[in-house]
Write a protein that holds these residues in place. Sequence first.
Motif, short mmCIF file in Angstrom:
data_model
loop_
_atom_site.label_atom_id
_atom_site.label_comp_id
_atom_site.label_asym_id
_atom_site.label_seq_id
_atom_site.Cartn_x
_atom_site.Cartn_y
_atom_site.Cartn_z
N SER A 11 1.00 -1.28 -0.21
CA SER A 11 0.01 -0.12 -0.01
C SER A 11 0.82 1.30 0.07
CB SER A 11 -0.83 0.01 1.25
OG SER A 11 -0.43 0.21 2.38
N ALA A 14 2.40 1.64 -3.51
CA ALA A 14 1.32 2.11 -4.26
C ALA A 14 1.16 3.53 -4.25
CB ALA A 14 -0.11 1.40 -4.26
N THR A 15 1.16 4.07 -3.10
CA THR A 15 0.90 5.52 -3.02
C THR A 15 2.17 6.40 -3.49
OG1 THR A 15 -0.38 4.90 -1.02
CG2 THR A 15 0.43 7.27 -1.27
N ASP A 17 4.11 5.40 -5.95
CA ASP A 17 3.99 5.46 -7.30
C ASP A 17 3.10 6.49 -7.54
OD1 ASP A 17 5.71 3.45 -7.31
OD2 ASP A 17 4.28 1.77 -7.65
N LEU A 18 1.81 6.89 -7.04
CA LEU A 18 0.95 7.65 -7.48
C LEU A 18 1.54 9.04 -7.17
CD1 LEU A 18 -1.92 8.58 -8.38
CD2 LEU A 18 -2.78 7.84 -6.10
N THR A 21 3.66 11.11 -9.39
CA THR A 21 2.85 11.94 -10.65
C THR A 21 2.56 13.07 -10.42
OG1 THR A 21 0.62 11.16 -10.25
CG2 THR A 21 2.20 9.66 -11.41
N ASP A 128 -4.33 7.08 -0.50
CA ASP A 128 -4.02 7.02 -1.94
C ASP A 128 -5.24 7.30 -2.75
OD1 ASP A 128 -4.21 5.23 -4.51
OD2 ASP A 128 -2.26 4.77 -3.84
N TRP A 129 -6.55 6.91 -2.33
CA TRP A 129 -7.78 7.18 -2.71
C TRP A 129 -7.88 9.01 -2.61
CZ3 TRP A 129 -12.19 9.73 -1.16
CH2 TRP A 129 -13.33 9.49 -1.88
N ALA A 132 -5.87 10.23 -5.50
CA ALA A 132 -6.23 10.02 -6.75
C ALA A 132 -7.48 10.74 -7.14
CB ALA A 132 -6.65 8.33 -6.86
N ASN A 140 -4.65 4.05 -6.76
CA ASN A 140 -3.61 3.13 -7.28
C ASN A 140 -3.61 1.89 -6.12
OD1 ASN A 140 -1.47 1.92 -8.64
ND2 ASN A 140 0.01 3.16 -7.47
N ASP A 142 -4.88 -1.98 -5.13
CA ASP A 142 -5.30 -3.31 -5.72
C ASP A 142 -6.48 -3.90 -5.12
OD1 ASP A 142 -3.30 -3.29 -7.75
OD2 ASP A 142 -1.82 -4.68 -6.55
#
Length: 198
Positions: A11, A14-15, A17-18, A21, A128-129, A132, A140, A142
């Motif tokens: 987790s 994933a964050t 990676d987000l 950006t 993360d949500w 996004a 991002n 899963d």
Amino acid sequence: MVDIIELNRRSVQATVDLVATIKPGDLDRPTPCAGWAVRDLLAHQVVQNHGFAFAASGARSDLDRWEPSPVGDDPVEEYAASARAVMDAFAADGVLDRGFYLPEIRDGGPFPARMAIGFHFVDCVVHDWDFAKALGVPANVDEDLAEAALPVAAKVPDTPETRGEGRAFVAGVPAADDAPALDRVVALLGRSPGWSAS
């Protein structure tokens, strides 16, 4: 038994990676966290990562350690460095045998390691949500991470004494029983799954 350290590592990554950006022009975008722009959410996550990394040592800390500071000139790298710190701390030998002192939560602990890492895990999934939604891109997260976060989110007390202004979460909002797992997680923790910056 659920490998909470691996779930958390995934987790966090994933964050990372987000967050990679995010451009300078994104820092003032609103987020689903009331009153917070992307820069504020980054500052929150950076201090949380460092705070949990310290807590993984088993040492006590006071609330000052958990106070966010404004992000600097390279908030993406600042976030990535904090993520490395918490992933390394949670991967250390013997971490699951330690109590975590978390002064922001209830009586401050010590909390069992699996529970404390679960707190960090669900926080990371939800934020993360948030990132996004602020950026207008898909989360991002899963599906298996969202499913694993559901029972953790469901255990967060939802009472006027535990939710509201100045607290980690606001009151939960309804979500359909057949909604995606991530929508149910964020709804349990006070976010409208349909939130939009526009």
